[in-house]
Write a protein that holds these residues in place. Structure first.
Motif, short mmCIF file in Angstrom:
data_model
loop_
_atom_site.label_atom_id
_atom_site.label_comp_id
_atom_site.label_asym_id
_atom_site.label_seq_id
_atom_site.Cartn_x
_atom_site.Cartn_y
_atom_site.Cartn_z
N PHE A 336 0.95 -1.24 0.02
CA PHE A 336 -0.04 -0.12 0.11
C PHE A 336 0.77 1.41 -0.04
CE2 PHE A 336 -3.31 -2.83 2.34
CZ PHE A 336 -4.08 -2.92 1.38
N ASN A 337 1.93 0.99 0.74
CA ASN A 337 2.83 2.32 0.86
C ASN A 337 3.50 2.78 -0.46
OD1 ASN A 337 2.04 2.95 3.69
ND2 ASN A 337 3.63 2.11 4.37
N ARG A 338 3.87 1.51 -1.08
CA ARG A 338 4.55 2.03 -2.28
C ARG A 338 3.55 2.54 -3.49
NH1 ARG A 338 6.11 3.33 -5.81
NH2 ARG A 338 7.51 2.78 -7.67
N PHE A 339 2.40 1.96 -3.51
CA PHE A 339 1.69 2.13 -4.58
C PHE A 339 0.41 3.14 -4.28
CE2 PHE A 339 3.49 -1.71 -5.90
CZ PHE A 339 4.06 -1.41 -7.28
N LEU A 340 0.20 3.45 -3.25
CA LEU A 340 -0.80 4.54 -2.69
C LEU A 340 -0.26 5.80 -2.38
CD1 LEU A 340 -3.53 2.46 -1.15
CD2 LEU A 340 -3.29 2.83 -3.55
N LYS A 341 1.27 5.74 -1.89
CA LYS A 341 1.89 6.53 -1.40
C LYS A 341 3.12 7.02 -1.96
CE LYS A 341 0.44 6.54 3.78
NZ LYS A 341 1.26 6.56 5.14
N GLY A 342 3.45 6.03 -2.92
CA GLY A 342 4.81 6.57 -3.81
C GLY A 342 6.06 6.33 -3.03
N GLU A 343 6.00 5.44 -1.62
CA GLU A 343 7.16 5.41 -1.02
C GLU A 343 8.21 4.28 -1.81
OE1 GLU A 343 6.58 3.94 2.91
OE2 GLU A 343 5.37 5.76 3.50
N LYS A 344 9.25 4.83 -1.90
CA LYS A 344 10.23 3.91 -2.66
C LYS A 344 10.98 2.70 -1.50
CE LYS A 344 10.14 6.03 -6.57
NZ LYS A 344 9.56 5.45 -7.95
N ASN A 345 10.06 1.87 -1.19
CA ASN A 345 10.59 0.89 -0.15
C ASN A 345 11.19 -0.45 -0.59
OD1 ASN A 345 8.23 -0.29 -0.85
ND2 ASN A 345 6.89 0.32 0.76
N GLY A 346 11.08 -0.60 -1.90
CA GLY A 346 11.73 -1.66 -2.61
C GLY A 346 10.82 -2.88 -2.49
N VAL A 347 9.55 -2.91 -2.15
CA VAL A 347 8.74 -3.98 -2.38
C VAL A 347 8.37 -4.42 -3.82
CG1 VAL A 347 6.38 -2.60 -2.22
CG2 VAL A 347 6.74 -5.26 -1.30
N ASP A 348 8.59 -3.53 -4.53
CA ASP A 348 8.24 -3.93 -6.11
C ASP A 348 9.34 -4.17 -6.81
OD1 ASP A 348 8.96 -1.06 -5.44
OD2 ASP A 348 8.28 -0.68 -7.60
N THR A 349 10.72 -4.05 -6.27
CA THR A 349 11.86 -4.40 -6.86
C THR A 349 12.80 -5.52 -6.11
OG1 THR A 349 13.34 -2.85 -5.48
CG2 THR A 349 12.49 -1.86 -7.36
N GLU A 350 12.02 -6.13 -5.13
CA GLU A 350 12.68 -7.39 -4.63
C GLU A 350 12.04 -8.59 -5.31
OE1 GLU A 350 11.93 -5.62 -0.03
OE2 GLU A 350 10.69 -7.06 -0.77
N PRO A 351 12.40 -9.74 -5.13
CA PRO A 351 12.00 -11.05 -5.83
C PRO A 351 10.28 -11.01 -5.54
CG PRO A 351 13.84 -11.31 -4.54
CD PRO A 351 13.60 -10.30 -4.27
N LYS A 352 9.88 -11.48 -6.80
CA LYS A 352 8.39 -11.44 -6.72
C LYS A 352 7.48 -12.65 -6.12
CE LYS A 352 7.96 -8.97 -11.32
NZ LYS A 352 9.40 -8.81 -11.16
N VAL A 353 8.41 -13.64 -5.77
CA VAL A 353 7.71 -14.79 -4.78
C VAL A 353 8.17 -15.12 -3.91
CG1 VAL A 353 7.00 -16.99 -5.18
CG2 VAL A 353 6.66 -15.61 -7.09
N THR A 354 7.84 -15.40 -2.55
CA THR A 354 8.31 -15.55 -1.39
C THR A 354 7.61 -16.75 -0.91
OG1 THR A 354 8.97 -13.46 -1.07
CG2 THR A 354 9.04 -14.87 0.98
N MET A 355 8.27 -17.87 -0.42
CA MET A 355 7.74 -19.17 0.22
C MET A 355 8.11 -19.40 1.61
SD MET A 355 8.08 -21.78 -3.19
CE MET A 355 7.57 -21.58 -4.63
#
Length: 579
Positions: A336-355
């Motif tokens: 939410f913070n990345r895409f609604l607030k524009g925070e560059k927190n890395g969630v979108d550049t990290e690996p896409k899948v976590t198990m």
């Protein structure tokens, strides 16, 4: 300098002074919330104890019992959390949360709503149409349900201080599916966070032709007790569970399910590159991870997938209801913070899948799905054949077949019949057994106890090193059914030296209109998993004809047999995705 206690008279005066500042800064919430009186401010502890009052502690406000009128006049029960507001023209990102099936939306997400409001979000949650105090009929993510999501956003836009350019839809289970469909249909939603949802509804209700007896029964009962199902809902559930339902009726239900499936809106989501966040649980036998992984692999925009230990919604509920530290919701909050607030927190550049690795607290990440970091280990199944004494090894044979890295060179077949269930099971007590896996209590079976008449087991040699299974194991068999209707349930085990197996995962495939006596290809897809088989143990597979999770394809007392065919020219294989 001595700081006065907030319980002393000077402390109360100090607190009231701070309250005055707080109320001045949050006066813009007055349209929906009122200022606290001096007495209320002095005794204030939580929004839940003081609804409708601007908090003197953090400036948030909770309105617990709202009614929002939808597009067709249907009234929806809702609640609202507002953040601290510094000025009358301040706008905030907003999240529309949709309740789960048979869950009250005024309660389900209250812990997470408070956390998000404290972080500057307007968060509304509502009970889905037809449940509890929300009017209308339950019709399983019908077009009316999706329009409700947009109607709630309409209400927010008209009545709350939201930034309409930064709005998300989110929910658990039923709410997850509706969030994804709303993302595909209403471009005002910038992103969706879907937790324990589904992708293709028919895949979940009727996986590989196997009706989901346990969860369909629970959904039907819960819907009838807490809501007002449309007539077709329970009719379709009963039809799926009835072995005598025609192919034409199953086709009709599949058609009915298509617009109720988020996977039907992939093109619309991709067209605007909308970001999507998924959380799924490995032991979720209601909505297995496989269908969502298939959808995830086709999304082209920013995306994230968490695969957790747990049954349906179990990994997410504590974070939703109580607001406690919770891995799925903590990651969702970053989204939410990345895409609604524009925070560059890395969630979108990290690996896409976590198990999360089963029975551990370890997580592993992969760049995408399908994961390029994984490979496929193919094994070949060999028949057990008749019970016999083999002089070459001076040992008995015929109790089990083989799993080998080498091609099978034997032509033979193994017959099982549906006389009774075997000791192989997805869990002795449906739901509770798999819930036990989330607290490291595995489903265990002694493989030598599997009945030779009703089941067959295949075992591999001991492993020399740990085998890391990550993803969806698959069996490709050749079978000859004795009649038009048959079912095979497959169990994948981690087996020790004395034959005790820990269930890794399971899957099923069911026939309804086969040609009796005709040999056919017979794939079985296991539910996705992440599991480490230790060195010294080995892989085992058990096949039988029944499991409490699935409805039988035949009437009570009706018999069928399944013959597994083995031939060097047409190999039966087990494929394990491994790291």
């Amino acid at each position: 300098m001595r700081i006065p206690s907030l319980l002393s008279l000077p402390g109360i005066a100090l607190r009231l002074g701070l309250l005055g500042l707080c109320l001045a800064s949050t006066a813009a919430n007055a349209e929906l919330c009122r200022s606290a009186t001096a007495a209320e401010a002095a005794s204030y502890s939580t929004p839940m104890q003081s609804p409708g009052i601007v908090s003197p502690i953090d400036g948030t406000c909770w309105i617990p019992a709202m009614t929002i009128t939808s597009f067709d006049g249907t009234k929806l029960a809702a609640n609202l959390f507002l953040p601290k507001r510094s000025s009358s023209d301040q706008k905030f990102p907003a999240i529309v949360m949709i309740a789960s099936w048979a869950a009250p939306g005024r309660v389900e997400y209250v812990g997470q709503q408070q956390k998000l409001a404290q972080d500057g979000y307007v968060v509304v949650s509502y009970t889905a149409r037809g449940f509890y105090l929300s009017e209308g009929l339950v019709d399983v993510a019908a077009p009316e349900d999706v329009r409700d999501v947009s109607s709630v956003l309409d209400w927010l836009q008209a009545n709350a201080p939201i930034d309409i350019n930064n709005v998300a839809a989110s929910g658990i289970s039923y709410g997850a599916g509706l969030s994804l469909i709303a993302l595909g249909q209403d471009p005002r939603f910038k992103t969706a966070v879907a937790l324990s949802g589904w992708a293709t509804l028919a895949d979940q209700l009727y996986t590989a032709g196997s009706p989901n007896l346990t969860w369909a029964t629970i959904l039907g009962l819960a819907g009838s007790v807490t809501g007002r199902p449309a007539p077709e809902v329970n009719q379709n559930i009963l039809a799926l569970l009835d072995p005598n339902t025609s192919a034409a009726k199953i086709a009709d239900i599949t058609t009915w399910a298509k617009p109720r499936s988020p996977s039907s809106y992939i093109a619309a989501i991709n067209q605007r590159n909308a970001p999507v966040f998924f959380s799924k649980n490995f032991q979720d036998d209601m909505f297995t991870p496989n269908s969502s992984l298939a959808m995830f692999s086709t999304l082209t925009g920013p995306k994230k997938m968490l695969l957790n230990a747990g049954i349906h919604a179990s990994a997410e509920i504590p974070g939703a209801l109580l607001g406690v530290a919770n891995y799925p919701y903590d990651q969702a909050h970053r989204w939410f913070n990345r895409f609604l607030k524009g925070e560059k927190n890395g969630v979108d550049t990290e690996p896409k899948v976590t198990m999360q690795i089963k029975f551990t607290n370890r997580y592993e990440s992969f760049s995408n799905w399908p994961a390029p970091e994984l490979g496929n280990q193919t094994y070949y199944l060999g028949p057990r054949g008749p019970i016999r004494f083999d002089l070459s090894c001076f040992c008995g044979k015929g109790d089990k077949g083989t799993i080998s890295a080498s091609l099978n060179k034997t032509t033979d077949s193994d017959l099982i019949q549906n006389f009774f269930d075997t000791t192989a099971t997805s869990g002795l007590i449906p739901i509770l057994s798999t819930l036990g896996e989330t607290v490291n209590i595995p489903v265990i079976n002694s493989l030598p106890t599997v009945s030779l008449a009703a089941g067959v087991r295949y075992e591999a040699p001991a492993l020399l090193a740990t085998q890391k299974i990550r993803g969806i194991p698959k069996l490709n068999l050749r079978v000859t059914p004795s009649q038009a209707r048959a079912q095979v349930v497959a169990y994948l085990y981690d087996v020790d030296a004395i034959g005790t197996g820990i269930l890794i995962t399971h899957g099923a495939t069911t026939l309804h209109w086969a040609a009796p006596g005709q040999t056919i290809d017979f794939p079985i897809e296991f539910s996705a998993t992440a599991y480490d088989v230790p060195a010294g143990h080995h892989i085992g597979v058990v096949l039988d004809t029944a499991d409490s999770l699935y409805a039988s394809p035949v009437n009570p007392g009706e018999r069928f047999g399944v013959r597994f065919e083995f031939n060097p020219n047409q190999q039966s294989t087990l494929t394990l995705p491994t790291l």
